[in-house]
Design an enzyme around this catalytic site. Structure first.
Site, PDB file in Angstrom:
ATOM      1  N   LYS A 140      74.535  12.996 -19.665  1.00 22.96           N
ATOM      2  CA  LYS A 140      75.185  13.868 -18.912  1.00 22.96           C
ATOM      3  C   LYS A 140      76.589  13.883 -19.351  1.00 22.96           C
ATOM      4  O   LYS A 140      77.602  14.389 -19.452  1.00 22.96           O
ATOM      5  CB  LYS A 140      74.929  13.867 -17.366  1.00 22.96           C
ATOM      6  CG  LYS A 140      75.565  12.660 -16.759  1.00 22.96           C
ATOM      7  CD  LYS A 140      75.417  12.556 -15.220  1.00 22.96           C
ATOM      8  CE  LYS A 140      75.910  11.156 -14.629  1.00 22.96           C
ATOM      9  NZ  LYS A 140      77.492  10.933 -14.790  1.00 22.96           N
TER      10      LYS A 140
ATOM     11  N   GLN B  18      69.452  11.323  -7.199  1.00 18.85           N
ATOM     12  CA  GLN B  18      70.263   9.850  -7.420  1.00 18.85           C
ATOM     13  C   GLN B  18      71.253   9.986  -6.244  1.00 18.85           C
ATOM     14  O   GLN B  18      72.491   9.034  -6.233  1.00 18.85           O
ATOM     15  CB  GLN B  18      71.026   9.787  -8.787  1.00 18.85           C
ATOM     16  CG  GLN B  18      69.755   9.808  -9.926  1.00 18.85           C
ATOM     17  CD  GLN B  18      70.553   9.475 -11.334  1.00 18.85           C
ATOM     18  OE1 GLN B  18      70.871   8.540 -11.197  1.00 18.85           O
ATOM     19  NE2 GLN B  18      70.180  10.273 -11.968  1.00 18.85           N
TER      20      GLN B  18
ATOM     21  N   ARG C  50      66.893   2.321 -14.263  1.00 24.06           N
ATOM     22  CA  ARG C  50      68.209   1.632 -15.064  1.00 24.06           C
ATOM     23  C   ARG C  50      67.536   0.842 -16.179  1.00 24.06           C
ATOM     24  O   ARG C  50      68.217   0.373 -17.176  1.00 24.06           O
ATOM     25  CB  ARG C  50      68.546   0.720 -14.011  1.00 24.06           C
ATOM     26  CG  ARG C  50      69.365   1.081 -12.827  1.00 24.06           C
ATOM     27  CD  ARG C  50      70.175   2.235 -13.127  1.00 24.06           C
ATOM     28  NE  ARG C  50      69.872   3.421 -12.684  1.00 24.06           N
ATOM     29  CZ  ARG C  50      70.145   4.593 -13.292  1.00 24.06           C
ATOM     30  NH1 ARG C  50      71.480   4.620 -13.814  1.00 24.06           N
ATOM     31  NH2 ARG C  50      69.740   5.800 -13.072  1.00 24.06           N
TER      32      ARG C  50
END
Length: 802
Positions: free
Chosen positions: A52, A275, A669
């Site tokens: 992003k 998220q 992650r």
């Protein structure tokens, strides 16, 4: 929407310049669409690791190269200074010095810039101060004191949190007065009125004011709003799922038409509702979920290709997050292949869990597969870091704690240790002065300075001067009566605690007495600041440390392996082999004593600065802190119901959904290797508790996980997780192949509060709480000296009702 405000149909324009074509090179088709989109509001739903930031920066460069946008017309907003700096650096690399004219900053930095420019409209000077949280609490405390509010009922921290919440909802003092429905809210509103007046007198804004006052400015003054709307024709917002109500309204104000009939600014927001993990800070997930309702003519582009993780890791994340209701369907995928299986580990206790992590990191590093700096260890709450820090220090594994100070450096822990040091050595002036007014007991700086000056004149210790002030205050000039009474009360507390220490009370019991007699934990318990909950957990963890050190009988079954046991050199003299039945040399603290505990803690605290090297350090952090980061190898620990998901989320579907999003964040992650671990027994306040496996583990497909160690049938009645699984046997490695068939899912015993029971391991106990039904049936049992334990009732529970 009327025809007056209609925009051209959303479109992604092809490049017309070589520069534009170069900007699209290396991007996947969805990314290219997002970069080149024009003509309507744009929502980029960016899955974890989907690039992003690259899309945002290339979009900015595209605006300059392909659409002839002036850099000064671009405003790009994100949440952290680090993220803003990274974005600015990337844009600089793409477009050069032209980027200097853009506004690339956080929400708060942007608002400060606007408020300073428009200060004359706000009735303040442009050189205003910005108060941080500590300044805010201090000022609110002064206001509350002037209003003669009971500090126990109206703690400054709690009032500050309430005022912050009001400001985040764009509610001013008058709104607070109007909405108050009880005495507490009315008093908060009263403080709010005076507090705001004091801020203005001080030519200051607090942190929450920055956004609220900017919104107010744009709404009150059309000419000011028109200026910024005409100037910023492109507004880009990163991490949109983390915006609160005030930030949401600010974005709407900035992107609105400058005047009636004009086109609004082109708005582009980037985020991922999966998220959204900061509801406790006021973030409102509806802002991203309902973006298309807010902007009916908007376009949405999903970025699902992940450039970070293996498909195995992504499949696990997809499976977990898919259980959340009311979410946009999105499935991350990768071209990197399946990669290694996820490694699972069921530990006996939190020490075994930490030892497994340390051993696995050591194995990976020795094999040359990772460096220390490639590894991260995540946990749900800060208090869980302590056992990892202890184990890592003892085995010499370099580490750093991110998002907070090390366990023994945290204020509340240092305060508690200062009390213990004063009990062990009353002449310790530094520790004594630290706790003199902690928690606040009415002994101000002036009184402290008066006593200190008297001690200096008489050349006596600070504690001796305090006793004189308490018993014969007329000998201490300048000490007012109120301060004298508070000092006398403090000395009485020290004497009471000193008597317990003199009797040889265990350190853990001394700590609990300190918490109770000083009111330290009571003050935190009534606070509405979410951070004070973490402080309570840290204080509880310190009690656990002390009980472990003393070898409390309740933890006898949780004995630590020799390699991570308390360092014997603390308790024995030089030249004496461990295990020798030798007397302790003179001057060496008695094993298990308060003095020995303090020496042990001091040695741990002194080892804070571990030299860095080419291999770096293992990173420890909470799951909330981990957002936005990535590591080749990730250990996500503490997968137990009540720990992760957190206990407070268990009965709230909205909070449980956020906990699941937190699990999704933690899993994603990891780049190459992911480890998931839990403990069958975890100590809280020095007492062992058996929590069932996290329900999130059951949502990960069996075929994705290689369980290095699983739970034996007796401790985990159903499958490897403590409750029903879809299929599969209990696999094992390292400690043997358990392969225990899953027992019946039917509860084998029915218990009510008050029932007496006999447990094979913990002995006689009394049921103090009961929860759930069927396969989720649990009871909490008080086993006296063995502690309070929570057990599931399905399968072969070694428990009899008597």
């Amino acid at each position: 929407m009327s025809a007056l405000f209609e925009l051209p149909a959303p479109t992604s324009l092809p490049p017309r310049t070589a520069r534009g074509a170069a900007l699209l090179e290396g991007l996947n088709p969805r990314q290219q669409e997002a970069v080149a989109h024009a003509g309507s509001p744009l929502l980029i739903v960016a899955g974890a690791g989907s690039g992003k930031t690259r899309v945002l920066t290339h979009r900015i460069a595209w605006l300059l190269a392909e659409r002839d946008v002036h850099p000064g017309q671009i405003m790009s907003i994100t949440f952290t200074n680090k993220a803003a700096a990274e974005m600015k650096e990337r844009v600089d690399a793409l477009v050069g010095r032209r980027a200097n004219a853009m506004w690339v900053s956080t929400f708060h930095s942007m608002c400060v810039r606007i408020l300073r420019r428009e200060a004359q409209h706000m009735g303040v000077r442009s050189a205003f101060s910005v108060y941080d949280a500590d300044d805010t609490r201090r000022l609110i405390g002064l206001v509350a004191r002037d209003l003669e509010l009971d500090p126990k009922k109206f703690a400054a921290r709690g009032i500050a949190a309430q005022i912050s919440n009001l400001k985040n909802e764009l509610l001013g003092p008058d709104d607070a007065i109007e909405r108050a429905t009880n005495e507490y809210e009315r008093k908060v509103a009263e403080v709010y009125v005076v507090y705001q007046a004091r801020l203005r007198t001080a030519n200051a804004f607090d942190f929450d004011d920055l956004i609220m006052e900017t919104v107010s400015l744009l709404q009150r003054l059309p000419a000011v709003a028109e200026y910024y709307r005409r100037r910023f024709r492109h507004v880009l917002v990163d991490e949109y799922q983390d915006t609160n109500h005030a930030q949401y309204v600010l974005v709407r104000e900035l992107a609105a038409p400058a005047v009636e009939g004009a086109e609004p600014a082109e708005l582009c927001v980037v985020g991922d509702s999966d998220q959204s993990i900061y509801a406790f800070r006021g973030a409102n997930i509806r802002n991203i979920i309902e973006f298309e309702k807010d902007f009916p003519d908007s376009r949405t582009i999903l970025l699902e290709q992940n450039y970070r993780s293996t498909q195995t890791i992504l499949s696990a994340a997809n499976a977990v997050i898919a259980r959340n209701p009311d979410r946009r369907d999105k499935r991350l995928w990768s071209e990197q292949g399946d990669g290694e299986k996820i490694v699972g580990y069921v530990a006996d206790n939190e020490h075994d869990e930490a030892a497994f992590v340390a051993g696995e990191v050591d194995r990976l590093v020795d094999a040359g597969e990772v460096r220390n700096s490639d590894v991260a260890v995540f946990y749900r709450t800060n208090s869980q870091s302590r056992v990892f820090e202890d184990v890592f220090l003892r085995v010499g594994l370099p580490y750093k704690v991110v998002g907070g100070v090390r366990f023994y450096e945290r204020k509340e822990v240092r305060d508690a240790l200062a009390y213990l040091r004063v009990l062990s050595n009353p002449e310790d002036t530094v520790s004594l002065r630290r706790i003199l007014n902690v928690p606040k007991r009415g002994i101000g700086d002036k009184a402290e300075d008066t006593v200190a000056a008297y001690a200096d004149r008489r050349r006596i210790s600070f504690i001796a001067a305090l006793r004189i002030a308490a018993e014969t205050p007329e000998l201490v000039p300048g000490l007012v009566t109120r301060s004298q009474r508070c000092i006398a009360a403090f000395v009485r507390i020290l004497d009471e605690l000193g008597e317990l220490a003199a009797k040889g009370e265990e350190t853990a019991d001394l700590l609990e007495a300190i918490y109770a007699k000083t009111g330290y934990t009571a003050e935190l318990e009534v606070s509405e600041d979410p951070q004070d909950g973490s402080r309570l957990e840290n204080l509880a963890e310190l009690v656990t440390v002390a009980r472990e050190f003393a070898g409390d009988a309740a933890l006898a079954d949780l004995a630590v392996a020799p390699e991570i046991a308390v360092a014997p050199e603390i308790a024995v003299g030089p030249g004496i082999e461990v295990g020798d039945e030798a007397e302790v040399e003179p001057g060496v603290p008695e094993p298990g004593s308060l003095a020995a505990f303090l020496e042990r803690v001091a040695l741990v605290a002194d080892a804070d600065s571990i030299p860095d090297n080419d291999a770096g350090m293992v990173t420890l952090m909470t799951l909330h802190t981990a957002k936005g980061l990535e590591f080749p190898a990730v250990f996500v620990t503490g997968w137990e119901d009540g720990v992760f998901p957190h206990m407070r989320a268990m009965g709230d579907p909205a909070e449980l959904a956020e906990e699941r999003r937190l699990a999704y964040v933690g899993i994603t992650r990891a780049r190459d290797r992911l480890y998931l671990s839990r403990a069958m027994i975890r100590s809280t306040f020095g007492q062992p508790n058996a929590n069932p496996a996290s329900r999130f583990l059951a949502e990960i497909p069996d075929e994705l996980v290689d369980w290095r160690r699983s739970e034996p049938e007796r401790s985990a009645p159903v499958g490897r997780f403590g409750f029903g699984r879809r299929s599969g046997s209990i696999g094992g490695a390292d400690r043997g192949d358990w392969n225990v068939p899953a027992p019946s899912l039917t509860p084998t015993i029915s218990l009510d509060v008050g029932d007496r029971v006999q447990h094979d391991k913990y002995g006689l106990g009394t049921v103090v709480a009961s929860d759930g039904a069927g396969t989720r049936a649990t009871v909490t049992i008080d086993f006296g000296s063995a502690g309070t334990v929570r057990l599931m009732l399905i399968g072969g529970v070694p428990l009899q009702k008597i």
